[in-house]
Scaffold this active site. Structure first.
Site, PDB file in Angstrom:
ATOM      1  N   VAL A   1      -3.228 -27.621  37.292  1.00  0.00           N
ATOM      2  CA  VAL A   1      -3.904 -28.237  38.434  1.00  0.00           C
ATOM      3  C   VAL A   1      -5.410 -27.978  38.354  1.00  0.00           C
ATOM      4  O   VAL A   1      -6.221 -28.850  38.669  1.00  0.00           O
ATOM      5  CB  VAL A   1      -3.329 -27.722  39.761  1.00  0.00           C
ATOM      6  CG1 VAL A   1      -3.974 -28.451  40.938  1.00  0.00           C
ATOM      7  CG2 VAL A   1      -1.815 -27.912  39.800  1.00  0.00           C
ATOM      8  N   ASP A   2      -5.792 -26.783  37.912  1.00  0.00           N
ATOM      9  CA  ASP A   2      -7.215 -26.506  37.713  1.00  0.00           C
ATOM     10  C   ASP A   2      -7.820 -27.457  36.679  1.00  0.00           C
ATOM     11  O   ASP A   2      -8.930 -27.968  36.865  1.00  0.00           O
ATOM     12  CB  ASP A   2      -7.404 -25.067  37.241  1.00  0.00           C
ATOM     13  CG  ASP A   2      -7.483 -24.076  38.386  1.00  0.00           C
ATOM     14  OD1 ASP A   2      -8.068 -24.414  39.427  1.00  0.00           O
ATOM     15  OD2 ASP A   2      -6.954 -22.964  38.247  1.00  0.00           O
ATOM     16  N   VAL A   3      -7.108 -27.673  35.590  1.00  0.00           N
ATOM     17  CA  VAL A   3      -7.629 -28.548  34.537  1.00  0.00           C
ATOM     18  C   VAL A   3      -7.745 -29.986  35.045  1.00  0.00           C
ATOM     19  O   VAL A   3      -8.756 -30.660  34.820  1.00  0.00           O
ATOM     20  CB  VAL A   3      -6.736 -28.465  33.281  1.00  0.00           C
ATOM     21  CG1 VAL A   3      -7.188 -29.482  32.232  1.00  0.00           C
ATOM     22  CG2 VAL A   3      -6.764 -27.054  32.697  1.00  0.00           C
TER      23      VAL A   3
END
Length: 371
Positions: free
Chosen positions: A169-171
């Site tokens: 999700v960060d990426v």
């Protein structure tokens, strides 16, 4: 050297950990000057996120998203360093931050303050759950995977929800932030006006659930975990072979006929239960039983050669070392030597014919840069 796509662009990066630093590293790869603002002594949290470490003792987590940057140490609780930060932002094209909502405003570095100094500034704020009702929630990837539904469709079955094996999700949020920044820069090129760009992990995850989210909104279907199976396509999953699993991704009826032929099961494609994809999904259990019985007769590598030869999408389940070797074997440039970095790094996956990616320097030592 050929000028890079973002040559001359100045980015002041107040972000840390993963989403913001990944986005700013991409900007740096495209030629921007990225000034990474870090707290005294410890710097970015991920400088301490190890093992593993490289041969210089640097955490490889930090190395993953911080090349092509300068490191400047500022204590944002200090009025003097706040002023220095404002000076840097006043000469920047882009500011990126991923503090909790309201933190930059507390330091006098919010968008409304900075745009008075720099009307053309593109200011990108990344949060976990937005700037309103979820502003106080901590934006950790695991938490977002849990409350955002991703874990509910990941894992072997609904009783064992699982996170994805990387902070996905960060990426994804980094790439959405990058997209918003570039769009805002394009608008500024036409109008001279900067703007605020906001994105958050929760909204990005729900958008990235694509067909699963659309199935809920459009048909009221709440999906669950199916392991490695696809909810709408069959056969599209992993299968056991004589030695290790193989992934087979049959996306249409022609590929299914090719699969049946390659497995020497020609009658399978003539079976009314399996003639179309909707029928194969309906009769998935019976189909999987037949396929797996046959696939257990050869190794994954043998089936990979057989199926690939006839155009059936398939591949063994590689570990990361095998994945790099596979990519290199098929001619992809997936690692790169970066000046000042003791070990290779993952290459930027974008190639441009006129403005190639720059690899100017490795992840910077804490506070060793001039800005």
């Amino acid at each position: 050297m050929t000028p890079a796509a973002l040559d001359g662009l100045v980015v002041v990066d107040f972000s840390r950990v993963l989403a913001g630093p990944y986005a700013t590293m991409m900007l740096g790869d495209f030629g921007a000057e990225v000034i990474k603002i870090e707290r005294p002594v410890l710097g970015d949290d991920t400088r301490q996120w190890g093992p593993p470490y490289d041969s210089n003792g640097q955490a490889t987590y930090f190395n993953a998203v911080n090349r092509n940057k300068k490191s400047v140490v500022l204590d944002l609780t200090s009025p003097e360093d706040q002023q220095r930060a404002r000076e840097l932002a006043s000469g920047a094209d882009v500011v990126v931050e991923n503090f909790r909502a309201g933190t930059m405003e507390k330091f006098g570095l919010g968008y409304d303050s900075l745009k008075e100094l720099n009307p053309g500034l593109v200011y990108c704020a990344i949060t976990g759950f937005g700037r309103t009702g979820g502003a106080d929630l901590p934006g950790y990837d695991l938490l977002v995977q849990a409350v955002g539904g991703l874990m509910s469709v990941t894992g072997p079955n609904p009783e064992h929800p699982s996170k994805v094996g990387v902070a996905l999700v960060d990426v994804l949020t980094a790439l959405h932030a990058l997209s918003g920044i570039l769009a805002a820069l394009s608008y500024r090129d036409r109008t001279g006006q900067g703007q605020r760009v906001d994105t958050d992990l929760m909204s990005v995850l729900l958008s990235s659930l694509v067909n699963q989210a659309s199935g809920y909104l459009g048909a009221g279907v709440v999906p669950g975990a199916l392991g490695n199976r696809h909810p709408s396509i069959a056969p599209y999953q992993t299968f056991e072979t004589a030695d290790r699993p193989i992934a087979i991704a049959v996306g249409n009826d022609k590929q299914f006929r090719l699969l049946a032929h390659a497995l020497e099961l020609p009658l399978l494609a003539q079976d009314d239960r399996f003639g179309t994809n909707p029928m194969r999904v309906q009769h998935r259990e019976a189909l999987v039983e037949v396929l797996e019985q046959r696939l257990r007769e050869k190794t994954a590598d043998q089936w990979y050669d057989i199926l690939t030869e006839v155009g059936v999408p398939a591949g063994p389940i590689n570990d990361i070392a095998e994945a790099f070797r596979f990519a290199e074997r098929i001619g992809l440039d997936v690692s790169v030597t970066v000046p000042g970095s003791p070990e290779p790094q993952v290459a930027n996956p974008i190639s441009m014919s006129q403005t190639p990616v720059w690899y100017r320097n490795g992840p910077p030592p804490l506070g060793r840069s001039e800005a």
